[in-house]
Design an enzyme around this catalytic site. Structure first.
Site, PDB file in Angstrom:
ATOM      1  N   HIS A  31       0.797  -1.198   0.095  1.00 14.73           N
ATOM      2  CA  HIS A  31       0.211  -0.430  -0.169  1.00 14.73           C
ATOM      3  C   HIS A  31       0.894   1.283  -0.528  1.00 14.73           C
ATOM      4  O   HIS A  31       0.637   1.892  -0.614  1.00 14.73           O
ATOM      5  CB  HIS A  31      -0.850  -0.049   1.471  1.00 14.73           C
ATOM      6  CG  HIS A  31      -1.514   1.401   1.437  1.00 14.73           C
ATOM      7  ND1 HIS A  31      -3.179   1.168   1.952  1.00 14.73           N
ATOM      8  CD2 HIS A  31      -1.547   3.039   1.882  1.00 14.73           C
ATOM      9  CE1 HIS A  31      -3.634   2.431   1.495  1.00 14.73           C
ATOM     10  NE2 HIS A  31      -2.363   3.177   1.791  1.00 14.73           N
ATOM     11  N   GLU A  32       1.848   1.563   0.926  1.00 15.28           N
ATOM     12  CA  GLU A  32       3.164   2.287   0.932  1.00 15.28           C
ATOM     13  C   GLU A  32       3.092   2.391   0.086  1.00 15.28           C
ATOM     14  O   GLU A  32       3.844   3.733  -0.204  1.00 15.28           O
ATOM     15  CB  GLU A  32       3.366   2.256   2.479  1.00 15.28           C
ATOM     16  CG  GLU A  32       3.062   2.107   3.940  1.00 15.28           C
ATOM     17  CD  GLU A  32       1.851   3.560   3.816  1.00 15.28           C
ATOM     18  OE1 GLU A  32       1.773   4.421   3.152  1.00 15.28           O
ATOM     19  OE2 GLU A  32       0.778   3.398   4.620  1.00 15.28           O
ATOM     20  N   HIS A  90      -4.918   7.585  -1.567  1.00 14.91           N
ATOM     21  CA  HIS A  90      -6.075   6.714  -1.346  1.00 14.91           C
ATOM     22  C   HIS A  90      -7.439   6.424  -2.369  1.00 14.91           C
ATOM     23  O   HIS A  90      -7.466   7.880  -2.753  1.00 14.91           O
ATOM     24  CB  HIS A  90      -6.045   6.662  -0.511  1.00 14.91           C
ATOM     25  CG  HIS A  90      -5.664   6.901   1.041  1.00 14.91           C
ATOM     26  ND1 HIS A  90      -5.094   7.821   2.384  1.00 14.91           N
ATOM     27  CD2 HIS A  90      -4.548   5.681   1.408  1.00 14.91           C
ATOM     28  CE1 HIS A  90      -4.787   6.758   2.810  1.00 14.91           C
ATOM     29  NE2 HIS A  90      -4.192   5.859   2.109  1.00 14.91           N
ATOM     30  N   HIS A 115       1.956   4.406  -2.424  1.00 15.63           N
ATOM     31  CA  HIS A 115       1.859   6.171  -2.118  1.00 15.63           C
ATOM     32  C   HIS A 115       3.499   6.750  -3.121  1.00 15.63           C
ATOM     33  O   HIS A 115       3.392   8.074  -3.766  1.00 15.63           O
ATOM     34  CB  HIS A 115       1.737   6.094  -1.118  1.00 15.63           C
ATOM     35  CG  HIS A 115       0.619   6.498   0.096  1.00 15.63           C
ATOM     36  ND1 HIS A 115      -0.669   6.825  -1.049  1.00 15.63           N
ATOM     37  CD2 HIS A 115       0.242   6.123   1.014  1.00 15.63           C
ATOM     38  CE1 HIS A 115      -1.407   7.286   0.186  1.00 15.63           C
ATOM     39  NE2 HIS A 115      -1.294   5.779   1.091  1.00 15.63           N
TER      40      HIS A 115
END
Lengths: 378, 82
Positions: free
Chosen positions: A119-120, A129, A123
């Site tokens: 997930h990170e 998100h 980014h």
């Protein structure tokens, strides 16, 4: 999906990363593995590639920290905020920070490091998100995902490809194709009469046929072989393998490429690997293994290298004296360039190019010659 | 001291929601001061923004679904651009 305001993205397709420090919650190799697997998630659907740095400034600096840690975005202790990351750019941008007040785990018993890292890193690559609760880029941690065969949602794929475009060969599913559906572009054709294999191995009752970046998984419980990316099971393994064999007594599959080999148990690459093949007793002149097979009755492993073979005694963990020997002398009728070998029902099956030689070791003769892909129901 | 609970007018979730909106939705200080007014439109707007970005039903109210989601662990990156 959402991107950061201004749609920041990396201006290059090859990025570097560095794991600056480690959490005490997990062994180092488990952290390394989680990060590599998380990077693969994005690598498979974009033209992006990643390489690791061990010192200096990498594009993506990955660290564990608690509370205030120098970026004016302090962590909040156990719970709530698990990690944060910065959008693409220089310096702090692109970096990933994990809150080390969380309990990081390899499974779902605590906070799964792989899921959060993937997930990170989204980014770090430019995704904000998503409002889609099924997406990896959803803000809230969802541990109930399939950790063994994780797949990005279509929303994640659409998001990242809006920034970087698709991979040279686009795969949105780890199960790439079966015989009943047409293969994706670039995938090997299962029933190509000229098909050869890089390596073949059993794994817990199934047979794996390795070819390029892929493997066919032939299970006695399913009619159709399944085509998968090797990286879907073992993200840290290379493609274009040389050899593989299962030591069923240890529940380990050993996988060879060049002068290195890995040990995997199920979908887990074992710690301490890769190792160099020379620790098995090969001379420095041996650069690679062509094929390998484990004789579970005699507890010996055969390694085939060019026109010779070696025999390794698993009990004494040493190469047997008197080897290498010529393949043609002990396996008459078998083509001397061996791609892969299986042992089944007392026979050896030698794969050589598009042919498969069934060899009876008692009669010391080839009893059948088949097409290599005959086991794939072709 | 048994009366303390009865005297407390604030919803016990309000502090949590305030912090959540401040951290992940850029709720500004001046908006926080009027947070306790139930019809405060900046705060209602922020809650709606939060619900929309979390894929929840957009009600502008702190319903149980919204509270459940904001109590779960999450990524520390704000849901809206800084």
């Amino acid at each position: 999906f959402n991107t950061f305001p201004g749609m920041p993205k990396w201006g290059k397709n090859h990025l570097t990363y560095r794991i600056v420090n480690y959490t005490p919650d997990l062994p180092r190799d488990a952290v390394d593995f989680a990060i590599e697997k998380a990077l693969k998630v994005w690598e498979e659907v974009t033209p992006l590639t990643f390489s690791r740095m061990h010192e200096g400034e990498a594009d993506i600096m990955i660290s564990f920290a608690v509370r205030a840690h120098g970026d004016f975005e302090p962590f909040d202790g156990p719970g709530q905020s698990l990690a944060h990351a910065y959008p693409p750019g220089s310096g702090l941008y692109g970096d990933v920070h994990f809150d080390d007040d969380e309990k990081w785990t390899e499974d779902a018993s605590g906070i799964n490091l792989f899921l959060v890292a993937a997930h990170e890193l989204g980014h770090s690559l430019g995704l904000l998100h998503s409002a889609n609760p099924e997406a990896l880029m959803y803000a809230v941690y969802k541990p109930n995902r399939n950790l063994d065969h994780f797949r990005l949602s279509q929303d994640d794929v659409d998001g990242i490809q809006s920034l970087y475009g698709p991979a040279p060969e686009t795969f949105q599913n780890s199960v790439v194709s079966t015989q009943s559906s047409p293969p994706e572009p670039g995938t090997p054709a299962m029933c190509d009469p000229a098909l050869s294999f890089d390596a073949v191995s059993t794994l817990r009752g199934e047979i794996l046929f390795f070819k390029d970046r892929y493997l066919w998984r032939k299970s006695p419980w399913s009619f159709q072989p399944e085509l998968h990316l090797i990286s879907a099971f073992w993200p840290s393994l290379p493609s274009d393998l040389d050899a593989a064999y299962e030591d069923s007594s240890k529940d380990i599959v050993f996988i060879f490429k060049g002068n290195k080999f890995w040990a995997v148990r199920g979908s887990e690459v074992q710690a301490g690997y890769p190792k160099v093949i020379h620790i098995l007793g090969f001379p420095p002149t041996t650069r690679k293994i062509d094929a390998a097979v484990y004789d579970k009755e005699k507890k010996k492993t055969y390694f085939f290298v060019e026109d010779k073979y070696w025999r390794f005694d698993e009990k004494s963990q040493s190469m047997e004296r008197g080897f290498p020997r010529r393949i043609a002398d002990d396996f008459p009728g078998v083509e001397t360039k061996v791609d892969a070998v299986l042992q089944e029902s007392g026979f050896f099956y030698f794969f050589s190019g598009s042919l498969q030689f069934e060899f009876d070791p008692n009669a010391k003769t080839v009893t059948h010659v088949l097409k290599s892909n005959s086991r794939l129901r072709c | 001291y048994p009366l303390n609970g009865a005297m407390k007018e604030e919803d016990p979730n309000m502090d949590l929601v305030q912090q959540y909106l401040e951290k992940y939705y850029n709720l500004a200080k001046y908006e926080k001061r009027v947070f306790r007014r139930k019809d405060s439109s900046p705060v209602v707007n922020k809650i709606q923004e939060m619900q929309k970005s979390l894929g929840l039903e957009v009600t502008g109210k702190l319903d149980s679904n919204t509270l459940e989601v904001i109590n779960k662990p999450r990524c520390g990156v704000p849901d809206v651009g800084h």
